[in-house]
Design a protein around this motif. Sequence first.
Motif, mmCIF file in Angstrom:
data_model
loop_
_atom_site.group_PDB
_atom_site.id
_atom_site.type_symbol
_atom_site.label_atom_id
_atom_site.label_comp_id
_atom_site.label_asym_id
_atom_site.label_seq_id
_atom_site.Cartn_x
_atom_site.Cartn_y
_atom_site.Cartn_z
ATOM 1 N N HIS A 401 0.932 -1.166 0.022
ATOM 2 C CA HIS A 401 0.094 0.018 -0.183
ATOM 3 C C HIS A 401 0.863 1.284 -0.095
ATOM 4 O O HIS A 401 0.636 2.276 -0.644
ATOM 5 C CB HIS A 401 -0.971 0.059 1.215
ATOM 6 C CG HIS A 401 -2.030 1.029 1.259
ATOM 7 N ND1 HIS A 401 -2.974 1.471 0.540
ATOM 8 C CD2 HIS A 401 -1.745 2.401 2.154
ATOM 9 C CE1 HIS A 401 -3.571 2.300 1.048
ATOM 10 N NE2 HIS A 401 -3.019 2.911 1.929
ATOM 11 N N GLY A 402 1.913 1.426 0.824
ATOM 12 C CA GLY A 402 2.863 2.393 0.840
ATOM 13 C C GLY A 402 3.588 2.513 -0.338
ATOM 14 O O GLY A 402 3.853 3.588 -0.884
ATOM 15 N N GLU A 404 2.323 2.100 -3.495
ATOM 16 C CA GLU A 404 1.255 2.538 -4.169
ATOM 17 C C GLU A 404 1.006 3.802 -4.129
ATOM 18 O O GLU A 404 0.758 4.866 -4.978
ATOM 19 C CB GLU A 404 -0.042 1.602 -4.245
ATOM 20 C CG GLU A 404 -1.107 1.788 -5.119
ATOM 21 C CD GLU A 404 -2.173 1.044 -4.895
ATOM 22 O OE1 GLU A 404 -3.242 1.227 -5.786
ATOM 23 O OE2 GLU A 404 -2.455 -0.021 -4.050
ATOM 24 N N ALA A 405 0.652 4.264 -2.727
ATOM 25 C CA ALA A 405 0.549 5.583 -2.417
ATOM 26 C C ALA A 405 1.522 6.521 -2.549
ATOM 27 O O ALA A 405 1.348 7.642 -2.734
ATOM 28 C CB ALA A 405 0.179 5.434 -1.032
ATOM 29 N N LEU A 408 0.962 9.020 -5.454
ATOM 30 C CA LEU A 408 -0.442 9.728 -5.516
ATOM 31 C C LEU A 408 -0.190 10.864 -4.933
ATOM 32 O O LEU A 408 0.748 11.314 -4.158
ATOM 33 C CB LEU A 408 -1.518 8.844 -4.622
ATOM 34 C CG LEU A 408 -1.678 7.427 -5.239
ATOM 35 C CD1 LEU A 408 -2.820 6.869 -4.345
ATOM 36 C CD2 LEU A 408 -2.270 7.519 -6.513
ATOM 37 N N GLU A 412 -6.340 11.537 -3.372
ATOM 38 C CA GLU A 412 -6.132 10.367 -3.454
ATOM 39 C C GLU A 412 -5.194 9.900 -2.500
ATOM 40 O O GLU A 412 -5.004 9.018 -1.760
ATOM 41 C CB GLU A 412 -5.649 9.526 -4.666
ATOM 42 C CG GLU A 412 -6.868 9.339 -5.662
ATOM 43 C CD GLU A 412 -7.215 10.738 -6.631
ATOM 44 O OE1 GLU A 412 -6.597 11.825 -6.352
ATOM 45 O OE2 GLU A 412 -7.852 10.778 -7.413
ATOM 46 N N SER A 413 -4.050 10.852 -2.341
ATOM 47 C CA SER A 413 -2.672 10.574 -1.322
ATOM 48 C C SER A 413 -3.626 10.682 -0.048
ATOM 49 O O SER A 413 -3.371 9.823 0.791
ATOM 50 C CB SER A 413 -1.850 11.615 -1.591
ATOM 51 O OG SER A 413 -0.757 11.498 -0.556
ATOM 52 N N TYR A 416 -5.642 7.451 0.856
ATOM 53 C CA TYR A 416 -4.893 6.096 1.068
ATOM 54 C C TYR A 416 -4.266 6.178 2.226
ATOM 55 O O TYR A 416 -4.158 5.117 2.877
ATOM 56 C CB TYR A 416 -3.545 6.192 0.094
ATOM 57 C CG TYR A 416 -4.081 5.380 -1.342
ATOM 58 C CD1 TYR A 416 -5.230 5.604 -1.683
ATOM 59 C CD2 TYR A 416 -3.389 4.363 -1.722
ATOM 60 C CE1 TYR A 416 -5.625 5.013 -3.172
ATOM 61 C CE2 TYR A 416 -3.743 3.647 -3.049
ATOM 62 C CZ TYR A 416 -4.829 3.893 -3.574
ATOM 63 O OH TYR A 416 -5.232 3.252 -4.593
ATOM 64 N N ALA A 417 -3.760 7.569 3.051
ATOM 65 C CA ALA A 417 -3.200 7.396 4.262
ATOM 66 C C ALA A 417 -4.253 7.126 5.176
ATOM 67 O O ALA A 417 -3.921 6.225 6.293
ATOM 68 C CB ALA A 417 -2.787 9.017 4.636
ATOM 69 N N GLU A 420 -5.191 3.017 5.093
ATOM 70 C CA GLU A 420 -4.112 2.038 5.650
ATOM 71 C C GLU A 420 -4.484 1.736 7.116
ATOM 72 O O GLU A 420 -4.655 0.311 7.443
ATOM 73 C CB GLU A 420 -2.833 2.821 5.929
ATOM 74 C CG GLU A 420 -1.674 2.058 6.524
ATOM 75 C CD GLU A 420 -0.472 2.671 6.684
ATOM 76 O OE1 GLU A 420 0.284 2.732 5.701
ATOM 77 O OE2 GLU A 420 -0.537 3.404 7.598
ATOM 78 N N LYS A 462 -10.064 0.994 -1.860
ATOM 79 C CA LYS A 462 -9.300 1.995 -2.646
ATOM 80 C C LYS A 462 -9.356 2.226 -4.160
ATOM 81 O O LYS A 462 -9.478 3.309 -4.419
ATOM 82 C CB LYS A 462 -7.943 1.234 -2.700
ATOM 83 C CG LYS A 462 -7.059 1.251 -1.340
ATOM 84 C CD LYS A 462 -5.921 0.301 -1.017
ATOM 85 C CE LYS A 462 -4.981 0.368 -2.087
ATOM 86 N NZ LYS A 462 -3.861 -0.814 -2.061
ATOM 87 N N ARG A 466 -10.761 6.082 -5.771
ATOM 88 C CA ARG A 466 -10.254 6.689 -6.924
ATOM 89 C C ARG A 466 -11.422 6.771 -8.014
ATOM 90 O O ARG A 466 -11.376 7.940 -8.522
ATOM 91 C CB ARG A 466 -9.269 5.548 -7.579
ATOM 92 C CG ARG A 466 -7.865 5.566 -6.838
ATOM 93 C CD ARG A 466 -6.821 4.932 -7.616
ATOM 94 N NE ARG A 466 -7.298 3.564 -8.383
ATOM 95 C CZ ARG A 466 -6.929 2.688 -7.676
ATOM 96 N NH1 ARG A 466 -6.415 2.318 -6.576
ATOM 97 N NH2 ARG A 466 -7.302 1.496 -8.360
#
Length: 580
Positions: A401-402, A404-405, A408, A412-413, A416-417, A420, A462, A466
């Motif tokens: 996941h990290g 992928e993030a 971003l 989206e960033s 994603y935080a 997690e 996720k 998006r």
Amino acid sequence: MTTIDIAVGETGRDGEHKVVAVSDGRVHLDRFDPAIAWKRTKFAEAAVVVLGLDADAVSEIEARIATEVVKADLAAVQKSKPDTVAAAPPDAWRPFPTDSLPARLAEFTRTAARSIGCDESFIALPVLAVCGAAIGTTRRVLLKPGWAEPLCIWAAIVGESGSQKTPAFSAAIRPLKRRQAELMKAAAAVREAFDADVAEYEKALAVWKRERGDSPAPSKPVPFPIGRVLVGDATVESLGPILNQNPRGVLLARDELAGWLDFDRYSKNGKGGSDVSHWLSWFNAQPTVIDRRSNPDPLFVPEAVVGIVGGIQPRVLDRAIGGDHRENGLLARLLLAYPPRQPKKWSEHGLPPEEEDRYERLVMRLYDLQHAVDDNGDPEPMLLTLDAEAKRLLVEFVNAHGREAADLTGDESAAYAKLEAYAARLAGVLHLVRWADGDVLKANRIDGVTMAAAVRLVEWFKREVRRVYRVLRESDDARDQRRIAEWIALKGGSATVREVQRGFNRLKTAADAEAVLQALVAAGVGAWESVGPGERGGRPTRRFSLTDAVTDDTTPLGTACDAVLSPEASGWDDDGWEAA
């Protein structure tokens, strides 16, 4: 110790995989979808017989299969890179992974969705928020020293007016409404005695003031606490006493979340920024101090938590969330589901009372969970820990996941935080739901099966976040193209120019319909196909067909809800996009 090797092979027919269990030279082989929980159980039960293992090995085999599924999902994530908004077609809708829910929740979700005629995500998200609120502050998930996640969930189901958000929302929160009614009834009985005590106090106080003797003033009756599990239209100041009297926390449940998002309503200067800061801290169950106009003494709540659930229309969400709430992280905390809309159609399916009762009993069982008590006699959360397999799965997920993030930015960033942390929150909720449903497992230890299911849910969220964020910032032309693509997907993945023109009132001519379809071709969403004359002869025709990527990921909602789509129904009734 018996060694069990599990392998998940290539995709077979109908999306099935070859699943192999090996122990001491003996082999058990079958083809099934290992992402579906009950199929994993069925395979594991058969495998222990074939392999000559103890029945205790069933749970190990289930966990190992779930691990292989998550590993495959993570590998796929690592190979793929996030699409750019400009170059790539919009992410296609994927059905909610209902089979990742514990059996009781999965069954209620399917049954309620079929009864209402809505997508299963419209049931699943409110149900998860309800279960998280029922657990409240009694539990946290300990990930490592200094990191213990609360189980608070914020969920919003997104859809246009008439998309069955309200019936789905109501079905999910019904157990909390009934519990709240019982608490209010109990409070009414106590209030009568309290009012009598207040009357006696006022008489005694009047006598004391007249006599002015040396005796102390009479004691004022202490207001009795009112049990709350639900709140609706509540300001931060009004929530202070509620949270103080209900340390478990509450769920803010609103049919329309736009009112909650208008934080400036009760602010004198029209800026509700201070209210927002409280909400952000309540998502993480942080200590809070609330200043009140009606009382000079501030109110302190050592662990304040408020879950959130409700529905909202996409354009309203875009307006209400605004730039400020994107930047402060409010939007990122919301789990979202925005399925393509399906035409409403009569169904004889109903929600059986026994299914409602089973769901309600499960939720009430979660309310039986109690806090631990610290050295001062104050309530504190009990900690859920991870077994070795659950910890390994979480570490793999966090690392992938990290990576992928890292690519971003912006909305989206931020999302994603938060997602997690949602892996741990959802794992905690799923674990305790399994406990409440009578699964044999350690009460305060999360296993690999549960963590694998939580990771699968987060992977779905996720992708969905998006997709929703892209929809929120799409142009009018892009929105029109998406709606037509979704309509074609609901019809089976292909349509002629004439069918599209007839399906949408705004497309006045065949040329208008062909222009929209050609734009979808240019975006890579579909392609033209030539169709020869039929049995009766005639001229060849040309059909537009969605690409495999779109049709594979876009499951018609009628399949999930047992609804039959009429050829003429478009499913949209705003802005002129309605059935012809």
